[in-house]
Motif scaffolding. Structure first.
Motif, short mmCIF file in Angstrom:
data_model
loop_
_atom_site.label_atom_id
_atom_site.label_comp_id
_atom_site.label_asym_id
_atom_site.label_seq_id
_atom_site.Cartn_x
_atom_site.Cartn_y
_atom_site.Cartn_z
N GLU A 35 6.26 9.04 -11.92
CA GLU A 35 5.90 9.68 -13.19
C GLU A 35 5.03 10.91 -12.96
OE1 GLU A 35 6.15 5.97 -16.35
OE2 GLU A 35 4.18 6.63 -15.68
N SER A 36 4.71 11.58 -14.09
CA SER A 36 3.92 12.81 -14.05
C SER A 36 2.65 12.66 -14.86
CB SER A 36 4.74 13.98 -14.58
OG SER A 36 5.90 14.19 -13.80
N VAL B 35 -0.47 5.45 -14.14
CA VAL B 35 0.94 5.81 -14.27
C VAL B 35 1.75 5.07 -13.21
CG1 VAL B 35 0.48 8.10 -15.26
CG2 VAL B 35 0.68 7.81 -12.77
N GLN B 36 3.05 5.01 -13.44
CA GLN B 36 3.94 4.36 -12.48
C GLN B 36 4.43 5.36 -11.44
OE1 GLN B 36 7.07 2.28 -14.55
NE2 GLN B 36 5.69 0.64 -15.17
#
Lengths: 120, 110
Positions: free
Chosen positions: A16-17, A12-13
């Protein structure tokens, strides 16, 4: 046989979640508090969070407080960890773990872990 | 949060013995039970000792634990090359309501 199987990790970046799950079997899930612990390469084991048997009480490590949320569904024998506002330093393998006794003691049984990578 | 203090590394030859220490600074550590874990790359931690000195079934008697006051130790006798791993101590701190871990000790079997 006691089994803990984590899932939900990924790439993920930052910001993010992600939601991790831990499916438990081989014991009465609702009889035990549960922990999340993480391990980053070159670093030690780091405490993430604990949830009580009923889910009404939760505890968090300083580095994740306010960003991560631990929950559980005793009807599904499943533990969750919602990871929010992710940072590169959250990159690690995340383990769920069960204490030997019901509560108030350190991890004893561990899953195999799920990798979380935070990178742009 | 406070942590438990372990030496970064220890080493010994096959067949020899080592002791890994774990000291706590929390006022509650003296009343806490300590577990010891072996961590190999790519696998989840494996508990070697719990409740300071109890060994789970399947863990060889070469591994032993003890605790006195604010210091705990893990002893390994008859070292084997397969014992090369990272070893961590851990405890539940009731005052902090958190699991505390040592920084880990890398064991090298020369």
């Amino acid at each position: 046989e006691i089994q803990l199987v984590e899932s939900g990790g990924g790439l993920v970046q930052p910001g993010e979640s992600l939601r991790l799950s831990c499916a438990a079997s081989g014991f009465t899930f609702s009889d035990y508090s549960m922990h999340w612990v993480r391990h980053a390469p070159g670093r030690g084991l780091e405490y993430v969070s604990t949830i009580s048997r009923t889910g009404t009480t939760t505890y968090y490590g300083d580095s994740v407080k306010g960003r991560f949320t631990i929950t559980r569904d005793n009807s599904k024998s499943t533990l969750y960890l919602q990871l929010g506002s992710l940072r590169p330093e959250d990159t690690a393998v995340y383990f769920c773990a069960r204490p030997y006794y019901g509560s108030g003691n350190p991890p004893h049984y561990w899953g195999q872990g799920t990798q979380v990578t935070v990178s742009s | 949060q406070s942590v438990l203090t372990q030496p970064p590394s220890v080493s010994a030859a096959p067949g020899q013995s080592v002791i890994i220490s774990c000291s706590g600074s929390s006022a509650d550590f003296g009343n806490s039970y300590v577990s010891w874990y072996q961590k190999l790359p790519g696998t989840g931690p494996k508990v070697l000792i719990y409740d300071n000195d109890r060994r789970p079934s399947g863990v060889p008697a070469r591994f032993s634990g003890s605790k006195s006051g604010t210091s705990a130790t893990l002893g390994i006798t008859g070292l084997q090359t397969g014992d090369e791993a990272d070893y961590f101590c851990g405890t539940w701190d009731a005052r902090l309501s958190a699991v505390l871990f040592g920084g880990g000790t890398k064991l090298t079997v020369l």
